[in-house]
Design a protein around this motif. Sequence first.
Motif, short mmCIF file in Angstrom:
data_model
loop_
_atom_site.label_atom_id
_atom_site.label_comp_id
_atom_site.label_asym_id
_atom_site.label_seq_id
_atom_site.Cartn_x
_atom_site.Cartn_y
_atom_site.Cartn_z
N LEU A 1 60.59 54.57 44.16
CA LEU A 1 61.44 53.42 43.88
C LEU A 1 62.47 53.77 42.80
N VAL A 2 63.73 53.42 43.05
CA VAL A 2 64.78 53.63 42.05
C VAL A 2 65.65 52.38 41.95
N ALA A 3 66.21 52.19 40.78
CA ALA A 3 67.09 51.05 40.54
C ALA A 3 68.43 51.26 41.24
N SER A 4 69.03 50.16 41.64
CA SER A 4 70.39 50.20 42.16
C SER A 4 71.34 50.63 41.04
N GLY A 5 72.29 51.46 41.38
CA GLY A 5 73.31 51.82 40.40
C GLY A 5 74.08 50.61 39.93
N TRP A 6 74.23 49.63 40.82
CA TRP A 6 74.94 48.40 40.45
C TRP A 6 74.14 47.60 39.43
N VAL B 1 63.23 45.50 41.96
CA VAL B 1 63.06 44.91 43.28
C VAL B 1 63.82 43.59 43.39
N ALA B 2 63.75 42.76 42.36
CA ALA B 2 64.44 41.46 42.39
C ALA B 2 65.96 41.65 42.50
N PHE B 3 66.51 42.58 41.73
CA PHE B 3 67.95 42.85 41.82
C PHE B 3 68.29 43.35 43.22
N ALA B 4 67.49 44.26 43.74
CA ALA B 4 67.75 44.81 45.07
C ALA B 4 67.69 43.73 46.14
N ARG B 5 66.72 42.85 46.06
CA ARG B 5 66.63 41.76 47.04
C ARG B 5 67.90 40.91 47.04
N PRO C 1 69.98 45.53 48.99
CA PRO C 1 68.69 45.64 49.67
C PRO C 1 68.52 46.93 50.48
N GLN C 2 68.58 48.04 49.81
CA GLN C 2 68.30 49.32 50.45
C GLN C 2 66.82 49.64 50.24
N PRO C 3 66.19 50.29 51.21
CA PRO C 3 64.73 50.50 51.14
C PRO C 3 64.24 51.16 49.85
N PHE C 4 64.97 52.14 49.34
CA PHE C 4 64.51 52.85 48.13
C PHE C 4 64.66 52.03 46.86
N HIS C 5 65.33 50.85 46.94
CA HIS C 5 65.40 49.92 45.82
C HIS C 5 64.36 48.80 45.96
N LEU C 6 63.80 48.65 47.16
CA LEU C 6 62.92 47.53 47.45
C LEU C 6 61.43 47.87 47.48
N ASP C 7 61.12 49.14 47.79
CA ASP C 7 59.73 49.48 48.07
C ASP C 7 59.44 50.92 47.67
N ALA C 8 58.40 51.11 46.85
CA ALA C 8 58.06 52.46 46.39
C ALA C 8 57.70 53.39 47.53
N ALA C 9 56.97 52.88 48.53
CA ALA C 9 56.57 53.72 49.66
C ALA C 9 57.80 54.15 50.47
N ALA C 10 58.72 53.22 50.70
CA ALA C 10 59.95 53.57 51.41
C ALA C 10 60.76 54.56 50.59
N GLY C 11 60.82 54.36 49.28
CA GLY C 11 61.54 55.28 48.41
C GLY C 11 60.92 56.66 48.39
#
Length: 158
Positions: free
Chosen positions: A52-57, A26-30, A34-44
């Motif tokens: 929730l999934v990590a950013s590929g970056w 979440v910290a990296f995504a913020r 900042p895509q929803p599936f990197h920021l929030d489990a419910a959105a993911g």
Amino acid sequence: MRFFEDIEIGEKTRLGTYTFTEAEIVAFARAWDPQPFHLDAAAGARTHFGGLVASGWQTAAISSKLRAEACLRLHEALQREGRKVPRIGPSPGFKDLHWLLPIRAGDTLTFESEVTAKNASATRPEWGLVFTHETGTDQLGRLAFEFTNCVFVERLEA
């Protein structure tokens, strides 16, 4: 890295492992993705990822960090042995980057680098180009991340 002439095609280096946590994802995504599936489990959960999934970056950044740390460890070992340490130049780029599996909190990736080719630089005789296949394999042994890297490495024979 060692000097260009000392690097062997097929040589493998284990770069290290990393376990992803929800807070770090979440910290990296913020900060960077900042895509929803990197920021929030419910959105993911409402996406094809199902959570929730990590950013590929983030995966790429961790791979880069572990590569730099492995290089530093090797250079420190060479210095302890009284050997000369080569200069490492910039990377002229990478290609064939693939994020093959979603990375979730609790997943642990093991990163590895294999030398696939090397060429003396045609325009800079003091440098050679080293090509590697970089991978991240998850705790179940599945390939999750890969790319082809290239870096300039100092030559002894220049």
